[in-house]
Design a protein around this motif. Structure first.
Motif, PDB file in Angstrom:
ATOM      1  N   GLU A 130       0.630   6.554  -0.496  1.00  0.00           N
ATOM      2  CA  GLU A 130       1.360   7.719   0.017  1.00  0.00           C
ATOM      3  C   GLU A 130       2.033   8.468  -1.130  1.00  0.00           C
ATOM      4  N   SER A 168      -6.049   9.750   2.073  1.00  0.00           N
ATOM      5  CA  SER A 168      -4.880   8.881   1.972  1.00  0.00           C
ATOM      6  C   SER A 168      -4.657   8.112   3.269  1.00  0.00           C
ATOM      7  N   ARG A 195      -5.018   3.943   3.784  1.00  0.00           N
ATOM      8  CA  ARG A 195      -3.931   3.083   4.279  1.00  0.00           C
ATOM      9  C   ARG A 195      -4.372   2.329   5.529  1.00  0.00           C
ATOM     10  N   ILE A 207       0.801  -1.237   0.000  1.00  0.00           N
ATOM     11  CA  ILE A 207       0.000   0.000   0.000  1.00  0.00           C
ATOM     12  C   ILE A 207       0.830   1.281   0.000  1.00  0.00           C
ATOM     13  N   THR A 208       2.143   1.188  -0.140  1.00  0.00           N
ATOM     14  CA  THR A 208       2.956   2.419  -0.092  1.00  0.00           C
ATOM     15  C   THR A 208       2.680   3.336  -1.284  1.00  0.00           C
TER      16      THR A 208
END
Length: 720
Positions: free
Chosen positions: A296, A321, A325, A292-293
């Motif tokens: 960002e 955001s 996450r 899931i980076t």
């Protein structure tokens, strides 16, 4: 001009082409098909109709035509359809399932037809934009082999970035050299930018970074637009009266104006038996709950670019955001809490572990997080749309800054589709079927990537017919669907349901039999085993013994079709040393090389036996000695663990219907007919088909399967 005149002129064109083709023999079945095509396309109302002003509702006309091997269906639909399109001032859109048929049409059939029809026409091949190179990306990578500063121009997903980090230096240098050579070849005009026209098409990992994907494309605002391969090809489509596409592109571009409008063109779907499966693939979706980076990175880019353009809607991006996450992490944890034991207990030899949600009814604890995920994704997408709109306006106003602005657009565009997929998957997972309605298939997977555990969520419609009726047939006016295998167990009903045409008053069916004398040209040998095919271990051992005994007598070309990798592996392991040089195994060589070697061996008078699986069971054209025997190791039932098939069977049982009789047997019949169809390809061929599954002759459903096969002479053989 009246419908009758259009149809008559189209048939005259077909007859003229047949008469003018040297050595071409007239076929009654082919002309029967051409008549149906002409009738169908002449009666469809094309173009916009204003019903409010009193105009009649448009007439839809759809023909479903099974044309047996040897009928010559390409000419039977091309000649009348093109003649009609030219008379009516419209276009023909031909969609196929395989690249092989696309290439045959564009490189052979259509050029031959263009030379014979009195009225000239242009034709073009339409491919998805990802098949073409993006010059902007290629030039960037040709210099470094990688992206530049991560914060500035990292257009890769993190898993690809991780793979790059592990790559040896010499491999990175080779990659740079490869991109550099591609760039030079493109700039010299020695390559047209089409991936498929490279001598050796690159692996997806190498091609993906330079593909002309739509999400990162700024179109006419791009500084490389005038040299863009994809848009050059699009221009060819605009001037073409005949466009050859594929089912994937047809369904993925509905409403996108990439192909001709379906209410104002003549649509031909060849290899139409693939359409239902393509529809399910096209409308299924999935999301990664673990990696899931990218969220960002997308938020950072959105904020930076939005601030540059003074876009007010970016204010909520940090909130969306962070929520995304956190929610994805929560979902991954809940999935492992609920399903972890089941997922971890499965062997990982053949792909990710999988667990399906019964009846599509999600556990209560997943509902709220998925709702939060869908809402956050929608808010984030709204902000990105505002940024994209502002970027396009800026490009319009500042053409001298096009390169910088295109790069900014691409930075968001490369990651935005992931957010869209997240949103779509959450929505489909949340879809709660009312009483009696058809639920979606929902499942979760677990796989290990190095030290990293990857959890994914998936959802898919389970009835392709409903999807096609809503998205495709609602827009189509005139269509012909054709294939050698559209009937199942002797009837069209199964295909019509799968394709969304069952009960559609606009649809008619026609079965055109093959001109081949199957009873005289072929023999079906039902070679029984003592073991029950359901007892996989015992059956495979006995079947392999019988198979080796039979292929030892092959004089020229033969094809052996397996239903699983494990089954094929056991047969390969059992090959005696003397026979190993005779057998060519699927995936041991690229398909084109394997078939080339097979042809060379047979032409030299040597035996050659191909071992293959489902993808070799159709589309292979090996006439004459190239395939004198086909060996079917087991009836080709679909894998029992397919989550969409499982969900559909579960729903059928819940409403009192029998999935085996209604779904499994008809689908197997079509697959088996395709496999058997590899044997006789011309009127001169003589061939044997062996089937080692005694259920074909010993069960009531086996008798149904036999009804869907060509009328070969049947020979039953007791266990060896």
């Amino acid at each position: 001009m009246s419908q009758q005149v259009w149809a008559a002129q189209a048939l005259e064109s077909f007859d003229a082409v047949v008469s003018a083709t040297e050595g071409f023999r007239s076929r009654a079945g082919q002309r029967l098909m051409a008549e149906q095509v002409a009738r169908t396309f002449s009666s469809a109302t094309l173009g916009k109709v204003d019903e409010e002003s009193g105009e009649d509702a448009p007439t839809r006309s759809i023909a479903v035509i099974q044309a047996g091997t040897g009928v010559g269906k390409s000419l039977a639909y091309c000649a009348p359809a093109i003649a009609l399109a030219l008379s009516r001032g419209t276009r023909v859109l031909i969609s196929t399932a395989t690249v092989a048929l696309q290439e045959q049409l564009v490189n052979k059939d259509l050029p031959a037809l263009a030379a014979l029809l009195p009225q000239p026409f242009k034709f073009a091949l339409a491919k998805g934009r990802g098949r073409y190179v993006c010059k902007l990306k290629l030039d960037r990578l040709a210099g470094t082999g990688e992206a530049e500063e991560e914060g500035e121009d990292d257009l890769f997903a993190e898993e690809e970035a991780a793979a790059r980090a592990k790559r040896p230096r010499h491999e990175t240098e080779a990659r740079i050299q490869f991109y550099s050579t591609m760039s030079q070849t493109l700039s010299k005009g020695a390559w047209d930018g089409d991936r498929d026209s490279l001598d050796t098409p690159p692996e997806p990992e190498v091609w993906s970074p330079v593909a002309a994907e739509g999400a990162s494309c700024t179109g006419k605002h791009c500084p490389a637009f005038s040299q863009c391969t994809y848009y050059d090809k699009r221009k060819e489509l605009v001037g073409a009266q005949v466009i050859v596409a594929n089912h994937d592109l047809l369904l993925s571009s509905l409403g996108a104006r990439v192909l001709p409008e379906l209410d104002n063109c003549l649509l031909v779907l060849d290899e139409a038996h693939h359409l239902p499966a393509t529809a399910l693939d096209q409308f299924a979706c999935s999301m990664d709950l673990s990696r899931i980076t990218w969220i960002e990175r997308l938020a950072s880019r959105g904020l930076r670019i939005g601030a540059l353009l003074e876009v007010e809607e970016i204010a909520d991006i940090p909130k969306h955001s962070a929520q995304l996450r956190q929610t994805l992490q929560d979902l991954a944890r809940i999935v492992m809490d609920v399903y972890g034991a089941q997922l971890k207990s499965q062997p990982s030899a053949w792909g990710p572990a999988r667990v399906r949600v019964p009846r599509g009814e999600l556990p209560e604890q997943l509902i709220a997080p998925l709702g939060l995920l869908a809402a956050s994704a929608e808010g984030f997408l709204d902000a990105l749309r505002a940024i994209s709109k502002a970027l396009r306006a800026e490009m319009r106003d500042k053409p001298d800054e096009a390169k910088r602005l295109s790069t900014l657009y691409a930075q968001i565009g490369m990651l935005a589709p992931r957010l869209e997929e997240l949103h779509a998957t959450a929505q489909l997972l949340l879809q709660d079927a009312p009483e009696g309605a058809v639920p979606a298939a929902k499942w979760f997977t677990l796989e290990v990537d190095g030290d990293f555990i990857v959890v994914k969520a998936h959802a898919s419609p389970i009835l392709p017919g409903t999807t096609l009726r809503n998205h495709l047939w609602s827009a189509v006016r005139g269509a012909v669907l054709t294939s050698a295998t559209l009937t199942s167990c002797g009837h069209f009903d199964f295909f019509l349901r799968e394709a969304g045409l069952h009960g559609d008053e606009a649809a008619t069916t026609l079965e055109v039999p093959s001109p081949f004398n199957y009873a005289a040209q072929g023999t079906l040998i039902a070679a029984e085993t003592r073991a029950d095919p359901k007892n996989a271990a015992q059956f495979t051992t006995e079947m392999v013994d019988a198979l080796l005994h039979d292929i030892a007598r092959v004089e020229y070309g033969a094809l052996v079709l397996f239903t699983s990798r494990e089954q094929m592996r056991q047969a390969v392991d059992a090959l005696p040393t003397a026979m190993r040089s005779v057998v060519l195994v699927q995936n041991a060589l690229p398909r084109t090389q394997l078939l080339k070697r097979h042809r060379e061996r047979v032409e030299n008078g040597e035996p050659s036996v191909i071992f293959g699986m489902q993808s070799f069971g159709e589309g292979l054209d090996l006439p004459g000695r190239l395939c004198e025997s086909v060996f079917i190791t087991k009836l080709p039932f679909a894998p029992p663990d397919d989550p969409v098939g499982e969900a559909r069977a579960e729903w059928l049982r819940a409403v009192g219907r029998d999935p085996f009789s209604e779904l499994v047997v008809p689908a197997t019949a079509i697959r088996l007919a395709q496999w058997v169809g590899r044997a006789i390809r011309t009127e001169e061929d003589m061939a044997h088909v062996y089937c080692y599954d005694k259920r074909l002759t010993r069960t009531s459903y086996g008798q149904r399967l036999l009804k869907g096969l060509p009328p070969f002479a049947l020979e039953q053989r007791a266990p060896l």
